[in-house]
Design a protein around this motif. Structure first.
Motif, PDB file in Angstrom:
ATOM      1  N   SER A   2       0.849  -1.181   0.000  1.00  0.00           N
ATOM      2  CA  SER A   2       0.000   0.000   0.000  1.00  0.00           C
ATOM      3  C   SER A   2       0.888   1.235   0.000  1.00  0.00           C
ATOM      4  CB  SER A   2      -0.859   0.008   1.238  1.00  0.00           C
ATOM      5  OG  SER A   2      -0.109  -0.466   2.316  1.00  0.00           O
ATOM      6  N   ILE A   4       1.342   5.135   1.024  1.00  0.00           N
ATOM      7  CA  ILE A   4       0.822   6.201   1.861  1.00  0.00           C
ATOM      8  C   ILE A   4       1.377   7.513   1.353  1.00  0.00           C
ATOM      9  CG2 ILE A   4       2.657   6.001   3.582  1.00  0.00           C
ATOM     10  CD1 ILE A   4       0.240   6.381   5.615  1.00  0.00           C
ATOM     11  N   ASN A   5       0.504   8.488   1.269  1.00  0.00           N
ATOM     12  CA  ASN A   5       0.910   9.797   0.794  1.00  0.00           C
ATOM     13  C   ASN A   5       0.648  10.766   1.942  1.00  0.00           C
ATOM     14  OD1 ASN A   5       1.077  12.313  -0.390  1.00  0.00           O
ATOM     15  ND2 ASN A   5       0.289  11.604  -2.345  1.00  0.00           N
ATOM     16  N   LYS A  14      -3.964  -1.134  -3.946  1.00  0.00           N
ATOM     17  CA  LYS A  14      -4.145  -1.587  -5.321  1.00  0.00           C
ATOM     18  C   LYS A  14      -4.657  -3.024  -5.316  1.00  0.00           C
ATOM     19  CE  LYS A  14      -1.613  -1.979  -9.670  1.00  0.00           C
ATOM     20  NZ  LYS A  14      -0.437  -1.509 -10.417  1.00  0.00           N
ATOM     21  N   PHE A  56      -5.009  -3.843 -22.153  1.00  0.00           N
ATOM     22  CA  PHE A  56      -3.977  -3.502 -21.190  1.00  0.00           C
ATOM     23  C   PHE A  56      -4.542  -3.630 -19.773  1.00  0.00           C
ATOM     24  CE2 PHE A  56      -0.168  -0.342 -20.803  1.00  0.00           C
ATOM     25  CZ  PHE A  56       0.454  -1.218 -19.931  1.00  0.00           C
ATOM     26  N   TYR A  77      -8.012  -2.736 -10.490  1.00  0.00           N
ATOM     27  CA  TYR A  77      -7.498  -2.974 -11.845  1.00  0.00           C
ATOM     28  C   TYR A  77      -7.942  -4.351 -12.316  1.00  0.00           C
ATOM     29  CZ  TYR A  77      -4.077   0.874 -11.598  1.00  0.00           C
ATOM     30  OH  TYR A  77      -3.474   2.106 -11.525  1.00  0.00           O
ATOM     31  N   ARG A  94       2.475  -4.683 -10.716  1.00  0.00           N
ATOM     32  CA  ARG A  94       3.417  -3.866  -9.955  1.00  0.00           C
ATOM     33  C   ARG A  94       2.722  -3.192  -8.761  1.00  0.00           C
ATOM     34  NH1 ARG A  94       8.210  -0.432 -12.056  1.00  0.00           N
ATOM     35  NH2 ARG A  94       8.759   0.673 -10.188  1.00  0.00           N
TER      36      ARG A  94
ATOM     37  N   GLN B   3       4.557   1.785   2.353  1.00  0.00           N
ATOM     38  CA  GLN B   3       5.633   2.268   1.516  1.00  0.00           C
ATOM     39  C   GLN B   3       5.339   3.644   0.957  1.00  0.00           C
ATOM     40  OE1 GLN B   3       6.239   0.171  -2.052  1.00  0.00           O
ATOM     41  NE2 GLN B   3       8.371  -0.204  -1.619  1.00  0.00           N
ATOM     42  N   PRO B   4       5.899   4.691   1.556  1.00  0.00           N
ATOM     43  CA  PRO B   4       5.773   5.962   0.872  1.00  0.00           C
ATOM     44  C   PRO B   4       6.765   5.869  -0.278  1.00  0.00           C
ATOM     45  CG  PRO B   4       6.891   6.241   3.003  1.00  0.00           C
ATOM     46  CD  PRO B   4       6.799   4.775   2.718  1.00  0.00           C
ATOM     47  N   SER B   5       6.295   5.967  -1.520  1.00  0.00           N
ATOM     48  CA  SER B   5       7.169   5.613  -2.631  1.00  0.00           C
ATOM     49  C   SER B   5       8.327   6.602  -2.736  1.00  0.00           C
ATOM     50  CB  SER B   5       6.385   5.560  -3.913  1.00  0.00           C
ATOM     51  OG  SER B   5       5.664   6.744  -4.025  1.00  0.00           O
ATOM     52  N   ASP B  36       3.674   8.089  -9.162  1.00  0.00           N
ATOM     53  CA  ASP B  36       4.301   6.852  -8.731  1.00  0.00           C
ATOM     54  C   ASP B  36       4.104   5.795  -9.826  1.00  0.00           C
ATOM     55  OD1 ASP B  36       4.774   5.208  -5.882  1.00  0.00           O
ATOM     56  OD2 ASP B  36       3.812   4.088  -7.485  1.00  0.00           O
ATOM     57  N   LEU B  37       5.082   4.929 -10.010  1.00  0.00           N
ATOM     58  CA  LEU B  37       4.957   3.946 -11.089  1.00  0.00           C
ATOM     59  C   LEU B  37       3.868   2.914 -10.841  1.00  0.00           C
ATOM     60  CD1 LEU B  37       8.533   3.323 -12.459  1.00  0.00           C
ATOM     61  CD2 LEU B  37       6.662   4.659 -13.401  1.00  0.00           C
ATOM     62  N   LYS B  38       3.338   2.874  -9.622  1.00  0.00           N
ATOM     63  CA  LYS B  38       2.174   2.017  -9.396  1.00  0.00           C
ATOM     64  C   LYS B  38       0.908   2.682  -9.899  1.00  0.00           C
ATOM     65  CE  LYS B  38       4.104   0.826  -4.982  1.00  0.00           C
ATOM     66  NZ  LYS B  38       3.825   1.162  -3.567  1.00  0.00           N
ATOM     67  N   GLY B  39       1.039   3.931 -10.322  1.00  0.00           N
ATOM     68  CA  GLY B  39      -0.123   4.608 -10.894  1.00  0.00           C
ATOM     69  C   GLY B  39      -0.770   5.627  -9.973  1.00  0.00           C
ATOM     70  N   PHE B  40      -0.132   5.939  -8.848  1.00  0.00           N
ATOM     71  CA  PHE B  40      -0.722   6.900  -7.921  1.00  0.00           C
ATOM     72  C   PHE B  40      -0.138   8.295  -8.122  1.00  0.00           C
ATOM     73  CE2 PHE B  40      -0.652   2.841  -5.417  1.00  0.00           C
ATOM     74  CZ  PHE B  40      -2.014   2.626  -5.459  1.00  0.00           C
ATOM     75  N   VAL B  41      -0.942   9.301  -7.832  1.00  0.00           N
ATOM     76  CA  VAL B  41      -0.445  10.677  -7.848  1.00  0.00           C
ATOM     77  C   VAL B  41       0.263  10.947  -6.524  1.00  0.00           C
ATOM     78  CG1 VAL B  41      -1.065  13.109  -8.033  1.00  0.00           C
ATOM     79  CG2 VAL B  41      -2.467  11.383  -9.163  1.00  0.00           C
ATOM     80  N   ILE B  42       1.506  11.421  -6.592  1.00  0.00           N
ATOM     81  CA  ILE B  42       2.210  11.756  -5.361  1.00  0.00           C
ATOM     82  C   ILE B  42       2.094  13.245  -5.069  1.00  0.00           C
ATOM     83  CG2 ILE B  42       4.446  11.805  -4.203  1.00  0.00           C
ATOM     84  CD1 ILE B  42       5.222   9.347  -5.794  1.00  0.00           C
ATOM     85  N   SER B  65       1.467   3.505 -16.745  1.00  0.00           N
ATOM     86  CA  SER B  65       1.391   2.285 -17.558  1.00  0.00           C
ATOM     87  C   SER B  65       2.080   2.481 -18.894  1.00  0.00           C
ATOM     88  CB  SER B  65      -0.064   1.896 -17.812  1.00  0.00           C
ATOM     89  OG  SER B  65      -0.793   1.936 -16.636  1.00  0.00           O
ATOM     90  N   SER B  68       5.727   2.299 -18.322  1.00  0.00           N
ATOM     91  CA  SER B  68       6.158   0.912 -18.092  1.00  0.00           C
ATOM     92  C   SER B  68       6.161   0.114 -19.385  1.00  0.00           C
ATOM     93  CB  SER B  68       5.242   0.218 -17.084  1.00  0.00           C
ATOM     94  OG  SER B  68       5.131   0.985 -15.923  1.00  0.00           O
ATOM     95  N   ASP B 101      13.727   5.210  -9.749  1.00  0.00           N
ATOM     96  CA  ASP B 101      13.082   4.046 -10.374  1.00  0.00           C
ATOM     97  C   ASP B 101      11.689   3.763  -9.817  1.00  0.00           C
ATOM     98  OD1 ASP B 101      14.042   3.205  -7.998  1.00  0.00           O
ATOM     99  OD2 ASP B 101      15.391   1.678  -8.804  1.00  0.00           O
ATOM    100  N   THR B 102      11.133   4.699  -9.048  1.00  0.00           N
ATOM    101  CA  THR B 102       9.754   4.503  -8.597  1.00  0.00           C
ATOM    102  C   THR B 102       8.815   5.619  -9.045  1.00  0.00           C
ATOM    103  OG1 THR B 102      10.039   5.706  -6.522  1.00  0.00           O
ATOM    104  CG2 THR B 102      10.559   3.351  -6.482  1.00  0.00           C
TER     105      THR B 102
END
Ligand SMILES: Nc1nc2c(ncn2[C@@H]2O[C@H](COP(=O)(O)OP(=O)(O)OP(=O)(O)O)[C@@H](O)[C@H]2O)c(=O)[nH]1
Ligand SMILES: [Mg+2]
Lengths: 196, 165
Positions: A2, A4-5, A14, A56, A77, A94, B3-5, B36-42, B65, B68, B101-102
């Motif tokens: 998960s 966290i922001n 996700k 996709f 997803y 991912r 995980q804070p990316s 974030d590469l998981k698709g989240f807005v940071i 995506s 990636s 890379d994240t």
């Protein structure tokens, strides 16, 4: 994992719907989108072929609300189930927090279900993850088919150990759609509480 | 594990936020996003004059995506990645740079901005953000995922989907 922001005060999870081609993954997201009130859901994004097969992914963000001043959000997803789209499937996994595996009840899809589960295991291992670490549940879809295999049989093939939660569903009629999502959410929360 | 990316909170967040504003002003872009590469807005900022952006969630997941997928294509040819990530339409353009890379730094601009400026200031911002991140002490705020938190979150899920039978 998960995400966290802290600056936006959001926790994001996700959840990925996995399973063989045509098992009903996209249908799950569409039905959730139709049934959830407007303020809680974002846009449904679908990258699909002309004949509505997922190319996709499909994507649906859900806002649960706030806990302790933090917004909790689920990002749902789907992956493309067709065998040859494996590179796309891998990319979608991912950062996955939880998985709903959508199995097809049709007799001629039993093998495809098993192969898709094996493919999931392989793809997770490329991220250094194993099925034991990732919260997941199984939705046995298309229970309305006249020749649907007995659920127990599908269960035995996909989870001989009997450790995983299974849910019968007719996703096209929004039956058995929320239950597996709630169950996997619950597992994700427990997982997070254990690890924190 | 949580995980804070990017290590982006407190003081470093404020610094990065200010940098993004600066990037908007200097490049004349409409929107900047850290994705974030998981698709989240940071993080995201918008120029005051720019119209309301489309859904940021959709943008973020499509950009991540797309990135990636392009990376996977590059790898098929034994490349470590593609150098330039630019999309240009009649009215809108998008420029993407890797932060690490994240995460990605994304600049969206219209015809009033010059691509050269956008690229130059985005690249500059990347270096500056990387410096801030490397200097951040990483004193992540703690969060308590106790039973209380679990119960409250479960109540929200029940609220959305109806209680369990
Ligand atoms: N009979 C029956 N058909 C269903 C059910 N759920 C979905 N379908 C149908 O199955 C077909 C495939 O559904 P999708 O949701 O597109 O399947 P998918 O798993 O997303 O397929 P891919 O994107 O190719 O991986 C569609 O024609 C659906 O209407 C169900 O519960 N019962
Ligand atoms: Mg689909």
């Amino acid at each position: 994992m998960s995400t966290i922001n802290f600056s936006a005060r959001e926790i994001n999870f996700k959840i990925v719907y996995y399973g063989c081609g045509m098992s009903g993954k996209t249908t799950n997201l569409k039905k959730i989108y139709e049934s959830i009130p407007g303020t809680a859901k974002g846009e449904l994004v679908s990258l699909a072929t002309e004949d509505e097969r997922t190319l996709f992914f499909d994507f649906l963000p859900l806002d649960l609300g706030q806990v302790n001043g933090f917004k909790t959000r689920f990002h749902l997803y789907t992956v493309p189930g067709q065998v040859f789209y494996n590179s796309s499937r891998k990319l979608i996994l991912r950062g996955v927090d939880g998985i709903v595996f959508v199995a097809d009840s049709a007799p001629n899809r039993l093998r495809a279900n098993a192969e898709s589960l094996r493919n999931l295991r392989d793809n997770l291992s490329e991220y250094g993850l194993s099925m034991d670490e990732i919260p997941y549940v199984v939705q046995v879809n298309k229970r309305d088919l006249p020749d649907a295999l007995p659920s127990e049989m599908i269960q035995q093939v996909l989870d001989p150990s009997g450790k995983i939660q299974f849910f019968d569903a007719v996703a096209a009629k929004y039956i058995g759609v929320t239950e597996p999502l709630k169950a996997v959410s619950q597992l994700v929360l427990e997982h997070l509480a254990q690890k924190a | 594990m949580l995980q804070p990316s990017l290590e982006l909170y407190g003081e470093s967040f404020e610094k990065v936020d200010a940098l993004l504003d600066d990037l908007l002003a200097k490049s004349h872009a409409q929107y900047v996003l850290i994705v974030d590469l998981k698709g989240f807005v940071i993080a995201h900022n918008k120029a005051l004059w720019a119209p309301k952006p489309p859904s940021l969630d959709s943008l973020a997941t499509l950009i991540a995506s797309n990135y990636s997928a392009n990376l996977a294509i590059a790898k098929l040819f034994g490349e470590t990645g593609f150098k330039e990530m630019i999309q240009q339409g009649d009215r809108v353009g998008m420029y993407v740079e890797e932060l690490d890379d994240t995460a990605l730094l994304v600049t969206l601009f219209d015809t009033t901005a010059a691509l050269g400026r956008v690229k130059m200031f985005t690249k500059k911002a990347v270096t500056e953000i990387q410096t801030i991140l490397s200097e951040s002490k990483g004193e992540a705020p703690t969060m308590n995922f106790d039973e209380n938190w679990q119960n409250s979150t479960r109540a929200l899920i029940d609220g959305l989907f109806g209680p369990s039978k």
